[in-house]
Design an enzyme around this catalytic site. Structure first.
Site, PDB file in Angstrom:
ATOM      1  N   LYS A 290       0.872  -1.180   0.000  1.00 54.95           N
ATOM      2  CA  LYS A 290       0.000   0.000   0.000  1.00 54.95           C
ATOM      3  C   LYS A 290       0.905   1.224   0.000  1.00 54.95           C
ATOM      4  O   LYS A 290       1.662   1.454   0.946  1.00 54.95           O
ATOM      5  CB  LYS A 290      -0.915   0.026   1.217  1.00 54.95           C
ATOM      6  CG  LYS A 290      -1.855   1.238   1.185  1.00 54.95           C
ATOM      7  CD  LYS A 290      -2.585   1.457   2.485  1.00 54.95           C
ATOM      8  CE  LYS A 290      -3.390   2.758   2.395  1.00 54.95           C
ATOM      9  NZ  LYS A 290      -3.912   3.168   3.710  1.00 54.95           N
TER      10      LYS A 290
ATOM     11  N   GLY B 242      -8.379   9.088   9.665  1.00 57.03           N
ATOM     12  CA  GLY B 242      -8.707   9.062  11.079  1.00 57.03           C
ATOM     13  C   GLY B 242      -9.699  10.099  11.536  1.00 57.03           C
ATOM     14  O   GLY B 242      -9.968  10.224  12.732  1.00 57.03           O
TER      15      GLY B 242
ATOM     16  N   ALA C 155      -9.900   5.748   4.173  1.00 57.16           N
ATOM     17  CA  ALA C 155      -9.722   6.898   5.064  1.00 57.16           C
ATOM     18  C   ALA C 155     -11.005   7.678   5.302  1.00 57.16           C
ATOM     19  O   ALA C 155     -11.758   7.982   4.386  1.00 57.16           O
ATOM     20  CB  ALA C 155      -8.639   7.849   4.547  1.00 57.16           C
ATOM     21  N   GLY C 156     -11.215   7.996   6.567  1.00 61.48           N
ATOM     22  CA  GLY C 156     -12.327   8.840   6.986  1.00 61.48           C
ATOM     23  C   GLY C 156     -13.604   8.111   7.339  1.00 61.48           C
ATOM     24  O   GLY C 156     -14.523   8.711   7.918  1.00 61.48           O
TER      25      GLY C 156
ATOM     26  N   ASN D  41      -9.533   1.406   9.504  1.00 61.53           N
ATOM     27  CA  ASN D  41      -8.633   1.188  10.634  1.00 61.53           C
ATOM     28  C   ASN D  41      -9.164   1.848  11.905  1.00 61.53           C
ATOM     29  O   ASN D  41      -9.695   1.194  12.790  1.00 61.53           O
ATOM     30  CB  ASN D  41      -7.234   1.698  10.291  1.00 61.53           C
ATOM     31  CG  ASN D  41      -6.183   1.303  11.333  1.00 61.53           C
ATOM     32  OD1 ASN D  41      -4.990   1.501  11.112  1.00 61.53           O
ATOM     33  ND2 ASN D  41      -6.560   0.745  12.464  1.00 61.53           N
ATOM     34  N   THR D  42      -9.048   3.180  11.980  1.00 58.64           N
ATOM     35  CA  THR D  42      -9.362   3.883  13.222  1.00 58.64           C
ATOM     36  C   THR D  42     -10.779   3.629  13.707  1.00 58.64           C
ATOM     37  O   THR D  42     -11.017   3.477  14.914  1.00 58.64           O
ATOM     38  CB  THR D  42      -9.132   5.396  13.040  1.00 58.64           C
ATOM     39  OG1 THR D  42      -7.781   5.614  12.621  1.00 58.64           O
ATOM     40  CG2 THR D  42      -9.379   6.144  14.338  1.00 58.64           C
TER      41      THR D  42
END
Length: 263
Positions: free
Chosen positions: A99, A160, A186-187, A208-209
């Site tokens: 990635k 995040g 993301a986001g 992830n987050t």
């Protein structure tokens, strides 16, 4: 009917890619990954302590036979740094998947498009299966596809941030033009964000987050698994058209009428 996701010549049943950062404990990370049903997990190679071979890293907690490891170049601000970390990830992870992240801005963490394209071209020449993280830029996405990347990974919003998807229209264009999988990255904050991405026609999402920092990461992993499945099924089923006026769901003709009142 089979509905496999093909990335870099490899088949996946899950359309949810999960990150390994920001978990409170390794045990929570393992439980969340298992609950999510993912088959590909990202690992920030630069953030592993590889100097002491006797110390355990998160790689020691992962079943390498069960998951495709996706080394990433998080923390790299230049092309040369990204290339160095990608090569290190190839050795550590025993995989050509990478990635690609080139992020010189430490505050907003937005990727550098020009540097990403240069790094991608060089990595492809070295035999990497490149999955680049980018702004939702249709022109850049097409250039990266032409360079030989195996996916493009446009952001929904800042890494995040939990803001959800702010780039709907651009992502739709990327999906329309792409001949490789589009992974929204993301986001994303909640499973409905993931469902929305899949409903638009995205091939997968990376989260992830939103999972790692949830009060119950394993339960949130399960929820994202269900959101991705719902979004994909909705896309395959085909949504109804959007209309400005209402359309009755019950018949409006041949409807029994009340008898006239007797005089």
């Amino acid at each position: 009917m089979s509905d496999e996701l093909i990335i870099g010549g490899k088949s996946f049943n899950s359309r949810l890619i999960v990150g390994t950062g920001r978990y409170r404990t390794m045990e929570e990370m393992v439980a969340a990954i298992e609950a999510s049903g993912t088959e590909m997990i990202t690992v920030a190679i630069r953030r592993l302590d590889l100097d002491d071979p006797t110390s355990k890293t998160l790689l020691d907690y992962i079943d390498w036979n069960k998951y495709q490891i996706l080394p990433n170049t998080a923390g790299c601000a230049t092309v040369e740094e990204a290339l160095f970390v990608a090569r290190l990830g190839r050795e550590v992870g025993q995989t050509d998947f990478v990635k690609l992240e080139v992020i010189p801005d430490p505050h907003y963490l937005f990727p550098d498009g020009a540097a990403t394209l240069e790094a991608a071209r060089r990595m492809v020449k070295e035999g990497f299966k490149v999955m680049p993280y980018i702004h939702a830029d249709p022109t850049l996405a097409k250039n990266l596809e032409d360079a030989g990347c195996v996916t493009v990974m446009p952001l929904g919003s800042a890494i995040g941030s939990g803001q959800g998807i702010h780039t709907h229209e651009e992502i739709k264009i990327i999906i329309e033009q792409a001949n490789i999988p589009v992974v929204v990255d993301a986001g994303l904050a909640v499973p409905s964000d993931a469902a929305q991405a899949l409903e638009m026609g995205a091939d997968a999402v990376l989260v992830n987050t939103a999972i790692a920092q949830a009060e119950d990461p394993a339960l949130m992993g399960t929820a994202f698994k269900q959101g991705v499945m719902a979004g994909r099924n909705a896309y395959l089923a085909g949504r109804i058209a959007v209309r400005r006026a209402a359309i009755a769901s019950s018949p409006t003709t041949d409807v029994p009428q009340p008898m006239p009142a007797s005089s």
